[in-house]
Design an enzyme around this catalytic site. Sequence first.
Site, PDB file in Angstrom:
ATOM      1  CG  MET A 132     148.466 -13.881-119.185  1.00 16.42           C
ATOM      2  SD  MET A 132     146.977 -14.804-118.790  1.00 16.42           S
ATOM      3  CE  MET A 132     146.222 -14.850-120.397  1.00 16.42           C
ATOM      4  CG  LEU A 135     154.218 -21.736-113.981  1.00 17.92           C
ATOM      5  CD1 LEU A 135     153.401 -21.766-112.697  1.00 17.92           C
ATOM      6  CD2 LEU A 135     155.476 -20.880-113.804  1.00 17.92           C
ATOM      7  CG  HIS A 155     140.855 -21.873-116.146  1.00 22.52           C
ATOM      8  ND1 HIS A 155     141.791 -21.411-117.038  1.00 22.52           N
ATOM      9  CD2 HIS A 155     139.809 -22.313-116.879  1.00 22.52           C
ATOM     10  CE1 HIS A 155     141.334 -21.584-118.267  1.00 22.52           C
ATOM     11  NE2 HIS A 155     140.131 -22.123-118.192  1.00 22.52           N
ATOM     12  CD  GLU A 188     155.287 -32.108-113.262  1.00 26.73           C
ATOM     13  OE1 GLU A 188     155.535 -32.974-114.125  1.00 26.73           O
ATOM     14  OE2 GLU A 188     155.812 -32.073-112.135  1.00 26.73           O
ATOM     15  N   GLY A 189     150.345 -30.254-116.276  1.00 23.54           N
ATOM     16  CA  GLY A 189     149.618 -30.013-117.520  1.00 23.54           C
ATOM     17  C   GLY A 189     149.074 -28.591-117.532  1.00 23.54           C
TER      18      GLY A 189
END
Length: 271
Positions: A132, A135, A155, A188-189
């Site tokens: 949770m 990153l 997900h 990265e999102g």
Amino acid sequence: MAQKLRLAVLLSGSGTNLQSFLDRSASGTLNAQVVVVVSDRPGVHGLKRGELANIPTRVIDYGAHLERGREDWERLELPVDLRKLDEVQQILHFSDDAKRLGRLAGLVLAEDEMIRQVDAFQPDYIVLAGFMRLLSPYFLRHYNRGDMWRVLNIHPSLLPAFPGQRGYEDTFHYGVKWGGVTVHFADEGEDTGPIFAQAVYPVWPNDDLESLRRRGLQLEYAVYAQCINWLASGQVRFSRSSRGRTTVEILDPKYPEILKAWSVLACSDET
Ligand code: GRF
């Protein structure tokens, strides 16, 4: 014979996805072994599951790292240039610079420790299974290089619908008639990385949140394990769409059959 992959599983909670990997690995239906279980919280059931299977477990004290980041971010010696990292990160949106940089510094401290712990086990893939925490690019760039995508996430929605931490709740309360699960590579999102595989399940009129979650989780276990087997057998190819997005192609000739089997599984508990 497919190569057995080494997996580092990161989690924060009950770890039923981890259990599915452990069971499938023991029965020989997963071409992978879990080499370490990492949690950001002590005492969670996922750690117990790892211990019971004699897998090394590690806890990263995110709370302490985040506090240190908040208090000392201007003085800390970090393994990365914090301001440059802030320019590329897409997960922290506070407009207050000190607050954002402090949080980012804390994440880097936690991730640096996590990288050291994880790399000691030489994993092929980092498998997020209910982890949770967000990153940062510091962690992701350590594992993802060019077309080497090494961080996987599951997900509980049909992305790009319902990103974020409440996939089942959002699916249920929106009133959609089909829910879904998505395995994707982490970029990265938040929940935006290249989609690896997806499966859908019906939402029946008399469902409640718990029956919907149970149905989705059954599907999660099947889809996540299959994705790992595809990686183990090298049946995955990355390409770039004309819009510049990385897309994932599955080269398994049995792919259509597998999709049909997931649909049957998804509808098997009709009530
Ligand atoms: C799963 O629903 C997964 O999709 C999400 O977190 C949940 C983890 O469940 N990312 P568990 O800890 O594996 O039972």
